[in-house]
Structures are given as C-alpha cells and as structure tokens.
Design an enzyme around this catalytic site. Structure first.
Site, PDB file in Angstrom:
ATOM      1  N   PHE A 216      22.465  16.217  21.776  1.00 32.64           N
ATOM      2  CA  PHE A 216      21.533  16.055  20.660  1.00 32.64           C
ATOM      3  C   PHE A 216      21.643  17.217  19.675  1.00 32.64           C
ATOM      4  O   PHE A 216      22.704  17.820  19.526  1.00 32.64           O
ATOM      5  CB  PHE A 216      20.114  15.849  21.170  1.00 32.64           C
ATOM      6  CG  PHE A 216      19.897  14.514  21.830  1.00 32.64           C
ATOM      7  CD1 PHE A 216      20.266  13.339  21.177  1.00 32.64           C
ATOM      8  CD2 PHE A 216      19.362  14.422  23.102  1.00 32.64           C
ATOM      9  CE1 PHE A 216      20.093  12.097  21.787  1.00 32.64           C
ATOM     10  CE2 PHE A 216      19.180  13.188  23.716  1.00 32.64           C
ATOM     11  CZ  PHE A 216      19.539  12.032  23.052  1.00 32.64           C
TER      12      PHE A 216
ATOM     13  N   TRP B 152      37.474  10.639  12.845  1.00 32.90           N
ATOM     14  CA  TRP B 152      37.236   9.251  13.234  1.00 32.90           C
ATOM     15  C   TRP B 152      38.353   8.358  12.704  1.00 32.90           C
ATOM     16  O   TRP B 152      38.863   7.492  13.402  1.00 32.90           O
ATOM     17  CB  TRP B 152      35.886   8.762  12.696  1.00 32.90           C
ATOM     18  CG  TRP B 152      35.485   7.412  13.214  1.00 32.90           C
ATOM     19  CD1 TRP B 152      34.717   7.142  14.304  1.00 32.90           C
ATOM     20  CD2 TRP B 152      35.862   6.132  12.674  1.00 32.90           C
ATOM     21  NE1 TRP B 152      34.587   5.781  14.481  1.00 32.90           N
ATOM     22  CE2 TRP B 152      35.282   5.136  13.501  1.00 32.90           C
ATOM     23  CE3 TRP B 152      36.631   5.727  11.580  1.00 32.90           C
ATOM     24  CZ2 TRP B 152      35.448   3.773  13.260  1.00 32.90           C
ATOM     25  CZ3 TRP B 152      36.810   4.366  11.348  1.00 32.90           C
ATOM     26  CH2 TRP B 152      36.213   3.404  12.182  1.00 32.90           C
TER      27      TRP B 152
ATOM     28  N   PHE C  17      32.417  10.172   5.832  1.00 34.40           N
ATOM     29  CA  PHE C  17      32.293   8.726   5.667  1.00 34.40           C
ATOM     30  C   PHE C  17      32.913   8.359   4.322  1.00 34.40           C
ATOM     31  O   PHE C  17      32.904   9.170   3.385  1.00 34.40           O
ATOM     32  CB  PHE C  17      30.818   8.300   5.704  1.00 34.40           C
ATOM     33  CG  PHE C  17      30.237   8.217   7.093  1.00 34.40           C
ATOM     34  CD1 PHE C  17      29.963   6.997   7.692  1.00 34.40           C
ATOM     35  CD2 PHE C  17      29.962   9.374   7.818  1.00 34.40           C
ATOM     36  CE1 PHE C  17      29.426   6.920   8.964  1.00 34.40           C
ATOM     37  CE2 PHE C  17      29.428   9.310   9.088  1.00 34.40           C
ATOM     38  CZ  PHE C  17      29.159   8.084   9.670  1.00 34.40           C
TER      39      PHE C  17
ATOM     40  N   ARG D 188      30.320  16.009  28.689  1.00 30.65           N
ATOM     41  CA  ARG D 188      29.463  15.437  29.727  1.00 30.65           C
ATOM     42  C   ARG D 188      29.864  13.991  29.984  1.00 30.65           C
ATOM     43  O   ARG D 188      30.435  13.323  29.124  1.00 30.65           O
ATOM     44  CB  ARG D 188      28.002  15.466  29.273  1.00 30.65           C
ATOM     45  CG  ARG D 188      27.405  16.854  29.152  1.00 30.65           C
ATOM     46  CD  ARG D 188      26.066  16.813  28.453  1.00 30.65           C
ATOM     47  NE  ARG D 188      26.202  16.226  27.131  1.00 30.65           N
ATOM     48  CZ  ARG D 188      25.229  15.578  26.489  1.00 30.65           C
ATOM     49  NH1 ARG D 188      24.057  15.408  27.060  1.00 30.65           N
ATOM     50  NH2 ARG D 188      25.421  15.087  25.285  1.00 30.65           N
TER      51      ARG D 188
ATOM     52  N   ALA E  34      19.863  16.244  26.862  1.00 26.51           N
ATOM     53  CA  ALA E  34      19.388  17.492  26.253  1.00 26.51           C
ATOM     54  C   ALA E  34      17.934  17.416  25.829  1.00 26.51           C
ATOM     55  O   ALA E  34      17.305  18.444  25.606  1.00 26.51           O
ATOM     56  CB  ALA E  34      20.250  17.859  25.054  1.00 26.51           C
TER      57      ALA E  34
ATOM     58  N   THR F 140      32.559  12.835  18.762  1.00 28.84           N
ATOM     59  CA  THR F 140      33.761  12.490  17.998  1.00 28.84           C
ATOM     60  C   THR F 140      34.405  13.741  17.411  1.00 28.84           C
ATOM     61  O   THR F 140      35.632  13.910  17.472  1.00 28.84           O
ATOM     62  CB  THR F 140      33.404  11.497  16.873  1.00 28.84           C
ATOM     63  OG1 THR F 140      32.836  10.316  17.456  1.00 28.84           O
ATOM     64  CG2 THR F 140      34.624  11.121  16.058  1.00 28.84           C
TER      65      THR F 140
ATOM     66  N   LYS G  79      21.740   3.889  22.509  1.00 30.21           N
ATOM     67  CA  LYS G  79      22.594   4.953  21.972  1.00 30.21           C
ATOM     68  C   LYS G  79      24.080   4.627  22.097  1.00 30.21           C
ATOM     69  O   LYS G  79      24.893   5.042  21.277  1.00 30.21           O
ATOM     70  CB  LYS G  79      22.284   6.268  22.697  1.00 30.21           C
ATOM     71  CG  LYS G  79      23.067   7.462  22.198  1.00 30.21           C
ATOM     72  CD  LYS G  79      22.616   8.724  22.926  1.00 30.21           C
ATOM     73  CE  LYS G  79      23.486   9.918  22.557  1.00 30.21           C
ATOM     74  NZ  LYS G  79      24.824   9.843  23.151  1.00 30.21           N
TER      75      LYS G  79
ATOM     76  N   LYS H 151      28.849  13.950  16.981  1.00 32.31           N
ATOM     77  CA  LYS H 151      29.136  15.249  17.603  1.00 32.31           C
ATOM     78  C   LYS H 151      30.280  15.167  18.608  1.00 32.31           C
ATOM     79  O   LYS H 151      31.187  16.008  18.597  1.00 32.31           O
ATOM     80  CB  LYS H 151      27.860  15.775  18.256  1.00 32.31           C
ATOM     81  CG  LYS H 151      28.008  17.061  19.047  1.00 32.31           C
ATOM     82  CD  LYS H 151      26.670  17.663  19.400  1.00 32.31           C
ATOM     83  CE  LYS H 151      25.690  16.662  19.935  1.00 32.31           C
ATOM     84  NZ  LYS H 151      26.131  16.050  21.217  1.00 32.31           N
TER      85      LYS H 151
END
Length: 556
Positions: free
Chosen positions: A301, A409, A381, A94, A273, A73, A105, A71
C-alpha cells in the site's frame, strides 16, 4: 489489447535452474516445484552467509486509489531495467493472498510487460506457504481449545482468549463466531474470531524470523490467552511449537521465480500493510542482498503504511539499512486526489493535479524523515500530457528528489531504464542516513502519537478507554519497548478513508491495542479497520474460470 494473464501465458519462461545458475546457485541447492519455481535450500542459505551484501532499494507509493498506481509493476520493471543495463539485481516481493485475488484488488504479480511468472501459480496456491501458515495457526487454536477441554491446567480464562483462527479468503461472516456448541465432548462454548491469513501473527513471525531457531523462539512467545490471574499464556506452554515448526519447515525457505525478462525474483511471505507489517520475509531480502549487487523490494500500500513499517519494524528487527526509496505515483491518481471522478481522469486537468499533488508531497516529506534518498517515478499512462508530467517533475525536483517517467507496463525493462539510471545515480551520489522514527524506549502511547502526527499528519490522537487500559497492561507486562504496527485504512493518510489528498486538523482514533509478542510488535487498530475483509458486491471471482484448453482465465 492483451490482458496481463495473456501476456504472461504467451511468454517463454526459462527453466528455473538456469535463472538460479546465473545467481551462482547449482541445481542441487534448489528444491524444485516443477520447471519454473523452486525453493532455495538451507544448504544454499548457509553457504552465502559470508557473501558481501548489495544495495537495498525500497519501492513504495502514494495512497492507493481506484485509478491505480502500479507499485509492484514498477518494482518488477525496475528489476528488468537493471538487467537491461547489465546490473546484477534480484527483486524481492510478497506472495499474493487469495482474498484479494477473488475479491477486489486482484493479484500481485505486476502488470503488462513487467510481471513475475508463472503468474497463475503465484496468484493461487504457489508453493503452499500460505496453506502451511494457515495450518500452523489453526493447529495452535485447536491445541488451545483442547487444553481447556482436557482440564485447563493452565487456568485459561475463556473470556480472555486472544488467539484467533485464520483462513486465506475474504469471509466477513467469520469475523465473530461461536465455537464449542453441541454436546459436552464438543468443547467449551465461547466466542471466537477469524482473521485473514495474511493478518495472522504466524505470517508476521515467518516474515521477521532470521532462521528456524529464531522462528521457533518467536512461536513460543505467542500470547494465546490470559489466565484467571491476568497473566499471559504462551504457545510454548501449550507444547505447540514443535508441531507448528514442522508445518512451517518448508514454508520458511524463500521461493525463486522470474520476471518476463528472466530477472530473478524471490517471492516470500505476504502480510498486508494495512492490517499487518506489509513486507516480504527478512530471509528473502537477506538472500537477495547476498546473491546480487542490488535488491529491489516493495512494501504494501502507501508509504504511510508499508514504508513506515518497513523502516520502523522490518529494518529495526533485521538491522537492514535501505540505500534509496522509489516513490510511485500516477497522474491519474493525483488528479483523483484532487477531486476528479474516475471516469474523467483521462482529460488534462492541471488545476486538479495541483490540488491532489499534496498527497505525493506528504509522502516525500515522510520518507525524507528517515534519512533515505528519494526517487519519484510516474507510472506512465497514455493519457498523461506533457504539461502534467512537466509539472510533477518540477514539483519533485524542487523537493530534492530525483524524478523519472516509467513505461514498464508497456515496454518492460526498456521502459524503466530512465528510472533505473536515476536510482543508480542516487545510490552512488547520495549517502543514506537512515534512522528509525522513534527509539525503543519511548512509551507505547508516544510511539503511536508520533506515527499518527508525523506520518499521517493528525492534529491529535484519541485513545478509546479500552485502548488506554490495554496500553497500561502491555507496559506492565514488559512490552513497552516493542515497535508499533499501526492498522489503518490504506486509502487516506487519516483513519477516515474518505479524506483524500493531504488531510489536516483531523483526529486519529485508536480503538484497540494488543501485543504480537512472537512477531515482536504491538498492533494498534485505528478507525474502523478490520482484520478479516469481506467480498465486494461483484467479486473478481465472478470473472475467473478455466477454459476448454485447461488454462486459467480472468486473473488480473
């Protein structure tokens, strides 16, 4: 293949003064923290108040899985893509917590060629905001205990102290502790607790405050305990507000950094979150809207947590109106929701994709309930197949969503141009009819039930006896008009993290309810969620080090 930190460290950053200059901010309106990060001064914040506001775009996601969604990214890459198209955009993120960085994480700077930099600074101490919040929180705790020690004029019932200490680290042994042991001079013996800093009410207050005046008013309203008569005792009564505000004087100012492609990024505040409201600061979002034509922000999240709280708490509190929402998914994550083990996600599996896409479907339905146009993006991907992508695209378009494949990415902003064009088309052609899920005057119990049934999909809601009593008490104290901040696991739409996909016919369990009066919401704990995480068996900290050249390695 280069790691995220290698990519970040090899990038030539621009002086932050140059990044600011393109936003119309002169150097004298910055408070510099070295060459590549700065706080925006009060002078600047006051000067831009009358500027017109740009468009507000929220980035959210399906429920997180071990397969990854990306998210942040996508948020960073979308901002870079707007720059590639010649659009003036600022991203609003954030700040990462140290807990996940050293836990499981990882950081929150994005990934690949869609990162905010300096990555190591951002993921570690940054400009000290979290340390200031931790200090302000624990100062209040110290003043509370000192008041009791010095005669307890306010008649605080030590069995009804609700204020907890905090630390920005995953440390499960601090969840429940005993303080005041030792001699009489060492304080009153009582049970105490810790939360992680990002779950502290001070963090929420900083992120929801409009300015320093509002911050101080909110600090004064914090309920720290109840007295022997059952009445709330507030931080203002402990004469704590001035000193806490002094500690937060610099922390309240937004931080300016950049992406790998020099897109401006305001990174400020960091509530989780799943156990807090999960959005960056109102001040940073407002500043981005005043400085650029487009503000691209993210909420933590999945959309059942971050987006719901962005809409029902942040937008309600600040009067924000989002123009569009980007919903991030990956084919890998959808197949994981369809029952495919993590080590088999690279193989084409349309059957599992069809089974797992119901998670995406529920999030689309939820977001559309708020009246905001939705754009779905697949974070690409290399193992994704054309058949799988085509299936997801058709699925989304049949549900009145724009769809785009994002390759940020791998390619940075260039890989997000398709997504940026779809977002621009949506903002220009589809008018937002934003509205909150529930009105202020709805009873707390009904607010909780509405979120649990309409957003999570619960068939029913079960309130523990303690929660029932707490709801009655909060209504009697006048807090019934506040929004609810639901604390729930992030992995499932339900309060059971093992129920993937789109759970149905489940019961949502409410075990505890308490007020964060300064933040302006009522916290609702569901299932077994905790406000102080623990470390995994193999923490990320094991792989972090400083090499012989003095560079940090192992951050991700």
């Amino acid at each position: 293949m280069k790691t995220d930190i290698q990519i970040a460290q090899e990038t030539m950053m621009e002086p932050i003064t140059l990044v600011a200059e393109r936003l119309g901010i002169p150097q004298e309106e910055l408070e510099l923290y070295g060459s590549y990060k700065a706080k925006i001064s009060d002078t600047c914040l006051k000067r831009i108040q009358d500027n017109p506001e740009g468009k507000l775009i929220l980035v959210t996601a399906i429920n997180p899985t071990p397969a990854g969604e990306g998210k942040t990214t996508i948020t960073v890459g979308l901002g870079e893509a707007f720059g590639q198209l010649g659009k003036k955009a600022v991203i609003a993120l954030r700040e990462p917590s140290l807990g996940p960085c050293f836990g499981i994480k990882g950081g929150a700077a994005g990934g690949g060629y869609a990162q905010a930099v300096p990555m190591e600074d951002l993921n570690l101490h940054f400009t000290g905001d979290f340390h200031a919040i931790t200090s302000a929180n624990n100062l209040l705790a110290a003043l509370l205990d000192n008041h009791i020690q010095q005669g307890n004029e306010l008649q605080i019932d030590t069995r009804q102290i609700v204020w907890k200490r905090c630390v920005d680290m995953n440390d499960r042994v601090l969840r429940n502790i005993v303080v005041g042991m030792g001699a009489k001079a060492d304080g009153v013996v009582r049970e105490d607790h810790f939360v992680i800093t990002v779950a502290s009410e001070i963090m929420a207050i900083l992120c929801l405050a409009a300015d320093m005046k509002d911050l101080k008013e909110r600090l004064s309203r914090i309920v720290v305990a109840y007295n022997y008569a059952g009445e709330p005792v507030y931080a203002g009564q402990l004469q704590a507000v001035g000193a806490m505000a002094a500690l937060l004087k610099d922390a309240i100012k937004p931080n300016l950094i950049q992406t790998l492609e020099h897109t401006p990024a305001l990174v400020h505040g960091g509530p989780f979150a799943n156990i807090a409201h999960g959005c960056n600061s109102v001040i940073a979002t407002r500043t981005a809207l005043k400085l650029a034509d487009y503000c691209i922000t993210e909420a933590g999240f999945g959309a059942d947590l971050g987006a719901e709280k962005f809409f029902d708490i942040k937008c309600r509190e600040a009067g924000l109106v989002p123009d569009a929402v980007v919903l991030v998914a990956t084919i890998r994550a959808l197949k994981y929701n369809g029952g495919v083990p993590k080590n088999e996600l690279s193989a084409e599996n349309l059957e599992a994709l069809q089974k797992g896409i119901v998670n995406l479907e529920k999030h689309i339905e939820n977001l559309q309930k708020y009246g905001v146009p939705v754009v779905v993006t697949l974070n690409a991907f290399t193992a994704d197949t054309e058949a799988e992508i085509a299936y997801v695209k058709q699925f989304c378009e049949e549900r009145n969503c724009e769809f785009a494949l994002a390759k940020v990415w791998e390619q940075g902003g260039r890989g997000g141009i398709e997504l940026a064009e779809k977002v621009l088309k949506t903002v220009e052609q589809k008018e937002s009819q934003f509205h909150v899920l529930y009105e202020d005057d709805l009873p707390l119990r009904e607010k909780i039930t509405r979120v649990a049934t309409e957003i999570y999909g619960a068939a029913s809601v079960k309130f523990a006896p303690a929660a029932e009593k707490q709801l009655i008490r909060l209504e009697e104290l006048g807090y019934g008009g506040l929004p609810v901040c639901m604390a729930k696991n992030q992995y499932s739409l339900s309060d059971d993290p093992t129920l993937l996909g789109r759970p149905e016919n489940f019961e949502c369990n409410i075990r505890e309810v308490y007020v964060s009066a300064g933040a302006g919401f009522v916290v609702v704990l569901t299932g077994a969620v905790v406000t102080m995480p623990g470390l995994p068996k193999t923490p990320a900290a094991f792989g972090i080090d400083v090499n012989e050249e003095g560079r940090i390695i192992g951050l991700f």
